[in-house]
Design a protein around this motif. Sequence first.
Motif: not given
Length: 423
Positions: A79-80, A128-134, A178-179
Motif C-alpha cells: 500500500s505504501a 487500495k484502502d481495504s480488502d472490502q473495497n477491492r 481488483v483482479l
Amino acid sequence: MGRDDLYITVPSFFRCPISLDVMKSPVSLCTGVTYDRSSIQRWLDGGNNTCPATMQVLQTKDFVPNHNLHRLIRIWSDSALTRRPSDPTRNNPPITRDQARNLVTEIQNPNPNPNLFDAITKLVSFAKDSDQNRKLLATTDRFLPVLVEILTNSNSSIMIIGNSKNYIEELFVLLELVLREYRDRDSVTKSIVEKRDPVISLMISVLKQGSLASRVAVARVLESIATDADQSKSFFAEQSECDDVVWELFRLMSTESDSVAIEAALSALICVAKLKRIRVRLVRLGCVKALAKLLCNPNSSAGVNERVLRLLETVSSCKEGRAEMCRDEACVAAVVRRMLKVSAVATESAVAVLWSLCYLFREEAAAEAVGRSNGVTKILLIMQSNCSPMVKQMAGDLLKVFRVNSKSCLSSYDTKTTHIMPF
C-alpha cells in the motif's frame, strides 16, 4: 524502502528492535520478541545469549519465521509503495462506497468521457484502502471486463485525456488490485490474451518507463496470465515482444532494492519460465549470477529467497541453466547456504535444485561445489528433520550420489549440539 520513506508513517511494531528499520524477514525468539532475521542473526553470531529487548537469557537460540507479521508488513508495504508522492492518488480524498459505485457506472459509459482519468485514479485510491473495497469492485457486474476493454481501447481514450502515461499506469494498478479479489480470474486473463497486441505493447511501455508501483502491477498481471500454460504460450507467441517482457522483468528483479518489487518480478518470471525458450533467454541474460547475488544478500527477505530458489529450480531443468550453474560455483554454494533456516518451501526448492544438478543429471562440477560448501552435512540434517516425503526422497538420492551411509553418519553425528530451524 528508499528515500520516499520520509513521507510514510511506519507502524512501530513493523520495525526491528535492533536496527529500527522495517523488518524484511521477521523471526521470533523463544521470548516472543520479533526481530529482523539478519539483525538477530548478527546478535547471536556475536556470542550473545540474551534477548536484546528483554535481556532474558535464551533457553534456545532457535527462531521461527513470523509469517503473520510478514504478511501484514507486505500488505502495508504494498500500500505504501503505491501511495508515494509521485502517485496521483495520494492527493485524492477518500470516497464512499456509493461514490465508488457511481464512478464505476461512469467509466462503464460507452461515450467519450473527459473525466475518465480522474474516475480511475479515485477508484485506485478506493481499492487500495481495504480488502472490502477491492471485493466490492470485484463483485460489481462487468467491472473488470470493462476495465480490460478500456485498456485495449486506450489509444482512443488517450485522445480525450491529458496525461496518457499516468492514465495507463493507473489502469494497470486498478486492474491488478481488483483482479486479486476476482473469483473468475481465468475469464479476465483469457480476455487479455485474446486482445494481446495492444495490451502487451502497453505492458512493455509501463515496465520500461512507469513508476515502481505500476511496474509491480504489470508484473502481477503477467503472473496471473502465465499461470495457465496455454495462455502463456499464446500471450508470448511473438518473439521480440516476449524478449522485451522478459528483459524488463529481469531488470525489475535485479536492479531494484524494494523486496515487494523483487518478489513480484520473481513470481512473474517463475510463471513465464515454464516456456523453455524463456528459460534459455533468462540464462543468456545472466539470471544465474543475478539470482546467486540475491541469495547471498543477507537483507533478502524470506519471500525473495523462496522465489529465487524456485526460479533456479525451474532454470535447472534446461541444459543451458545447468551449465551456467555449474560454471558459477557461487550459485551452488548460495543454494546450499539457503537450504536451512529460511522456510520449508525454500528447503524443498533448494534440495530440488541440487537433486536436479547432482542426481538427475550427474553434474560433477555441481557435486564438487556441494561438497566444498558443506552441503552433505546439511542434507543429512534435512534427512533428520520433519520434511515432506518428497524432500526426504530427494535428500536420500543425493546421499547416494555422495556415497554416504546415512545411518552410520547420523549415528556418529552429534545432533545434540545442532539446532535445526523449525518450519
